[in-house]
Write an enzyme that holds these catalytic residues in place. Structure first.
Site, PDB file in Angstrom:
ATOM      1  N   SER A   6       0.827  -1.242  -0.273  1.00  0.00           N
ATOM      2  CA  SER A   6      -0.081   0.052  -0.203  1.00  0.00           C
ATOM      3  C   SER A   6       0.722   1.355  -0.027  1.00  0.00           C
ATOM      4  CB  SER A   6      -1.043  -0.067   1.073  1.00  0.00           C
ATOM      5  OG  SER A   6      -0.548  -0.250   2.213  1.00  0.00           O
ATOM      6  N   GLU A   8       1.166   5.677   0.724  1.00  0.00           N
ATOM      7  CA  GLU A   8       0.473   6.684   1.253  1.00  0.00           C
ATOM      8  C   GLU A   8       0.857   7.970   0.599  1.00  0.00           C
ATOM      9  OE1 GLU A   8       0.371   6.528   5.668  1.00  0.00           O
ATOM     10  OE2 GLU A   8       0.923   8.702   5.479  1.00  0.00           O
ATOM     11  N   ASP A  99      -2.917  15.269  15.736  1.00  0.00           N
ATOM     12  CA  ASP A  99      -2.485  16.149  16.775  1.00  0.00           C
ATOM     13  C   ASP A  99      -2.953  17.822  16.202  1.00  0.00           C
ATOM     14  OD1 ASP A  99      -0.509  14.462  18.221  1.00  0.00           O
ATOM     15  OD2 ASP A  99       0.448  14.265  16.225  1.00  0.00           O
ATOM     16  N   PHE A 206      11.972  14.776  11.172  1.00  0.00           N
ATOM     17  CA  PHE A 206      10.740  14.207  11.240  1.00  0.00           C
ATOM     18  C   PHE A 206      10.640  13.248  12.578  1.00  0.00           C
ATOM     19  CE2 PHE A 206       7.492  11.316   8.995  1.00  0.00           C
ATOM     20  CZ  PHE A 206       6.432  12.127   9.581  1.00  0.00           C
ATOM     21  N   HIS A 256       3.567  -0.983   3.899  1.00  0.00           N
ATOM     22  CA  HIS A 256       2.941   0.003   3.577  1.00  0.00           C
ATOM     23  C   HIS A 256       3.877   1.257   3.427  1.00  0.00           C
ATOM     24  CE1 HIS A 256      -0.154   3.415   3.857  1.00  0.00           C
ATOM     25  NE2 HIS A 256       0.569   4.061   4.550  1.00  0.00           N
TER      26      HIS A 256
END
Ligand code: FAD
Length: 276
Positions: A6, A8, A99, A206, A256
């Site tokens: 998958s 994103e 968030d 990140f 993913h």
């Protein structure tokens, strides 16, 4: 059957970004993904872009999934969004707390992702396949690793169908997480989230904020390459391909990819794995 994949994406902010993402998706479809998901801006930003991108994926004949955050939302607004998702023909959601952006008002009527999962199940039964987030290296706001595992198990108990992890480079953390979650009765597939390494500063920044650790040896190698982008990319491809290979050999239920709206790194990793 190959390993389920998958991809994103995040919603593009400009027409040029949308055109580029369109091309990226066409390239990635060659790997026959099980679904493609689109992130959702907690607290309001980019949500229209998410819906437009998910609709484009559905129109392209692919399985789409919308990420869906509940922080700051009311029950009524979530109910409306669920009706919209249904009307689009969507069958898959990634249910998250999210968030709040700084300066945003109240927390809304949902405290945790488990509350959202329970609400979606109560409102829509089995209509949606619900993914939830898992943190093999522990969510940064968790009281403890054990409390975070309990919180994950609560999401599964509330009705999650499967989980996608935060990215990681330490496979032991992932395997330990899956074992411990199963011991708590959370017996749904946990798909590793894979972050291709394409740049150094962005990744290091990140990781600090999202509950993922860059192992010292990777951090130092990346820092050592400085501005040498080609070396960073070459190193990143080796490291992430090796990570995926180890996970595949251990029998993970899928991979993913956090594509960052780029096709080349993912396609090269899949080619090296003979999955592309
Ligand atoms: P939760 O599962 O609710 O957990 C949040 C925190 O609360 C954790 O520390 C947990 O331990 C704690 N907790 C949970 N339940 C309890 C309880 N009952 N008592 C005490 N503590 C509790 N963010 C976005 O804004 N948009 C996106 O599209 C997006 N996509 C993501 C996709 C994936 C695969 C992942 C891994 C993350 C994604 N995120 C996204 C980031 C995510 O929203 C943040 O990590 C957020 O801080 C937590 O969301 P959650 O759904 O994991 O929250």
């Amino acid at each position: 059957m190959g390993l389920p994949l998958s991809f994103e994406f995040f919603p593009p902010k400009t027409p040029e970004g949308a055109a580029k993402l369109h091309a990226v998706r066409q390239q990635l479809y060659s790997a026959k993904p099980e679904f493609c998901s689109v992130t959702y801006g907690a607290g309001g930003s980019t949500q229209d872009g998410t819906l437009q991108t998910v609709q484009a994926i559905l129109d392209e004949g692919q399985q789409g999934a919308s990420h869906f955050t509940c922080v700051g939302a009311s029950r009524e607004s979530v109910r409306d969004k669920l009706a919209l998702f249904k009307s689009m023909g969507l069958r898959r959601l990634v249910a998250l707390r999210g968030d709040l952006p700084s300066g945003y008002g109240g927390m809304g009527e949902f405290r945790y992702a488990a509350d959202l999962v329970a609400f979606i199940r109560a409102e829509t039964g089995d209509h949606f396949h619900l993914e939830v987030a898992a943190y093999p290296e522990t969510h940064p706001q968790a009281k403890s690793a054990q409390a975070d595992l309990q919180a994950y198990a609560a999401k599964v108990k509330a009705g999650a169908s499967s989980a996608i992890t935060q990215f990681f480079f330490n496979t032991d953390a992932y395997f330990r997480f899956v074992d411990d979650a199963y011991k708590l009765g959370a017996e749904v597939p946990v798909v590793p989230g894979i972050m291709p390494i394409t740049n150094s500063a962005g990744l290091l920044r990140f990781a600090d904020s999202c509950g993922a650790e860059i192992p010292r040896w990777i951090r130092l190698r990346l820092q050592g390459y400085g501005d040498d982008v080609e070396s960073i990319k070459a190193f990143g491809l080796d490291v992430v391909t090796e990570l995926c290979d180890q996970l595949r050999n251990a029998g993970v239920p899928g991979l993913h990819f956090y594509t960052m709206n780029q096709s080349a790194p993912v396609l090269e990793i899949l080619r090296r794995l003979d999955l592309g």
